[in-house]
Scaffold this active site. Structure first.
Site, PDB file in Angstrom:
ATOM      1  CD  GLU A  63      -2.416  -1.277   2.761  1.00 51.77           C
ATOM      2  OE1 GLU A  63      -1.777  -0.818   3.747  1.00 51.77           O
ATOM      3  OE2 GLU A  63      -3.498  -1.842   2.888  1.00 51.77           O
ATOM      4  NE  ARG A 100       4.438  14.971   5.517  1.00 55.60           N
ATOM      5  CZ  ARG A 100       5.737  14.830   5.580  1.00 55.60           C
ATOM      6  NH1 ARG A 100       6.517  15.704   4.968  1.00 55.60           N
ATOM      7  NH2 ARG A 100       6.282  13.842   6.227  1.00 55.60           N
ATOM      8  CB  CYS A 151      -2.656  34.548  12.508  1.00 54.98           C
ATOM      9  SG  CYS A 151      -2.502  36.303  12.500  1.00 54.98           S
ATOM     10  CE1 TYR A 196       2.924  13.872  11.424  1.00 51.98           C
ATOM     11  CE2 TYR A 196       2.988  14.765   9.199  1.00 51.98           C
ATOM     12  CZ  TYR A 196       2.342  14.042  10.177  1.00 51.98           C
ATOM     13  OH  TYR A 196       1.128  13.485   9.904  1.00 51.98           O
ATOM     14  N   GLY A 200       1.778   5.001  -0.496  1.00 50.37           N
ATOM     15  CA  GLY A 200       1.096   6.284  -0.645  1.00 50.37           C
ATOM     16  C   GLY A 200       2.124   7.310  -1.073  1.00 50.37           C
TER      17      GLY A 200
END
Ligand code: LLP
Length: 442
Positions: free
Chosen positions: A290, A330, A361, A334, A292
């Protein structure tokens, strides 16, 4: 500078993607703009499929659609012969609108609602990846009531920790996903599932994490799952037809990343599976994966227009773009790193180290810290590379910023596949306030 896929720099120092100038795309669609290099998506998809074919192993490569869901993307991966992994009613609905072949849809998720399960049952999708006992019970009840047989995989946590960011670790024991192998829950799930006449248990699934750069995690996971399958064959006479090893193959975001060719993950998996099955006289199961990020990540580039600058002498120069954490969460979520270039000034000398700020902001809305760039001015186009996975799909309307459009480029052509949101979209679900009680205060 590292270029991806069909990206090129022309004599005037202009970035081209899919044979089209970034500045031309900006003139047609505005910014921010997500651009997908269709040829690169095709190349990645074929890379996985061809490797399985080369090994003579039956396989399904299911695009993990959470990386980027849209009708056009689903149609593209369908055209390339991939299957589809969906994790919500919304992703399934997108697949239905794209008329994705239902038998190649696999439904994941740790808390599928009854409504979502019913939707998937009505669509007669190819496989439910059952995550927990609650879902097992719900599906048993629903399929019995409907007298409908379904194919299932059991998602197990094999106790493998992949080397990546903590938030995207999912294969270890302490995880919200799946049935644990070590504590016996996976076996209990299997023995229960095997007794349900409306279930066809195809096999098991594991996903050990994301943005993984080594094959070891996958071979350990494959070995662990095969060992369980071997034991279960002895105990229950269960012959697994499918082994799903999930996604998580890492890509290059910056020069610090050293990805291995996608085919190597497949080679390693196939080797482990063939050798284990050979030595335990087991049938080689069909292998499902799978991917992505590794299908769409580096095929996506975000184009922004540069606006304001703030120079703090001897400290830092901030260069602001017209997007940010609303179109790419992201970095904020992270600490993810990206590389970028000024798409209309690629021949200009790099002469400063700057930091790219978003327009939200929030001080944390920084896309890139400390990147060398040439001198820029308002109106220049910044291209941020590798935003194709978990960019648009995690985009949001923070600060009521409309989400950008998505376009496909290929062989000198471009095409709008997701329209830009407009202000009306932002208030579409809003309802006016009506006074519910009489009150006298000001
Ligand atoms: N299969 C399962 C069951 C998954 O949970 C995932 C990702 C994938 C496949 C695809 O993994 P990929 O090949 O894309 O690494 N939002 C995070 C990534 C979360 C991944 C969640 N599951 C990010 O932006 O890095």
């Amino acid at each position: 500078m590292h270029l991806y896929g069909t990206q090129q720099v022309n004599d005037n120092g202009q970035l081209l993607i899919g044979g089209v100038k970034a500045t031309e795309l900006v003139a047609s669609y505005g910014t921010p703009l997500y651009v997908y290099d269709v040829a690169l998506v095709r190349e990645r998809a074929r890379g996985f499929l061809n490797t399985f074919q080369h090994h003579g192993v039956r396989a399904q490569v299911a695009y993990a659609s959470k990386a980027f869901s849209s009708v056009a993307m689903f149609q593209l991966v369908e055209e390339e012969g991939l299957s589809l992994d969906v994790v919500s009613g919304g992703e399934l609905y997108t697949a239905v609108v794209a008329d994705f072949p239902r038998e190649r849809i696999h439904f994941h998720g740790n808390n599928k609602s009854t409504e979502e399960l019913m939707f998937a049952l009505n669509e007669r999708i190819g496989c439910f990846v059952v995550d927990n006992f609650h879902e097992l019970d719900r599906l048993e009840q629903l399929t019995r009531e409907r007298n409908q047989t379904i194919s299932i995989l059991l998602r197990v946590t094999p106790g493998v920790e992949a080397h990546t960011h903590d938030y995207i670790l999912t294969g270890q024991e302490d995880s919200k996903f799946g049935f644990d192998l070590k504590n016996g829950q996976a076996e209990e799930a299997l023995s229960r599932a095997l007794q349900v006449p409306t279930f066809e248990v195809l096999g098991i699934h594991s996903h050990i994490g994301s943005q993984i750069f080594e094959t070891t995690g996958f071979s350990v996971a494959a070995h662990t799952l095969l060992k369980a399958l071997y034991e279960w064959r002895e105990t229950y006479g269960f012959q697994a037809r499918v082994l799903n090893l999930g996604g998580g193959f890492g890509i290059r975001y910056t020069k610090e990343d050293e990805p291995i060719p996608p085919a190597e993950y497949v080679n390693e998996m196939v080797e482990v599976i063939k050798s284990f099955c050979g030595s335990h006289s087991m049938q080689i199961p069909e292998v499902w994966i799978e991917p992505g990020r590794s299908l769409v990540g580096d095929a996506g580039t975000t184009l922004y227009t540069i606006g304001s600058q703030k120079d703090i002498p001897n400290v830092r120069r901030y260069i602001a773009v017209d997007g940010g954490m609303s179109d790419n969460l992201r970095p904020a979520l992270y600490d993810a790193r990206y590389e970028a270039c000024v798409a209309n000034k690629l021949h200009d000398q790099t002469e400063q180290t700057v930091s790219i700020a978003g327009k939200c902001c929030e001080s944390g809305d920084m896309l890139i810290w400390d990147i060398p760039l040439p001198k820029v001015e308002a109106g220049d186009v910044l291209a941020v590379f590798c935003t194709g996975a978990y960019g648009y799909s995690m985009a949001n309307n923070y600060n009521r910023i409309p989400r950008p459009p998505v376009i496909f480029v290929e062989n000198g052509h471009h095409q709008l596949v997701v329209k830009r949101e407009v202000y009306e979209d932002l208030v579409r679900q809003d309802q006016p306030y009506v006074q519910m009680t009489t009150h006298t205060g000001k």
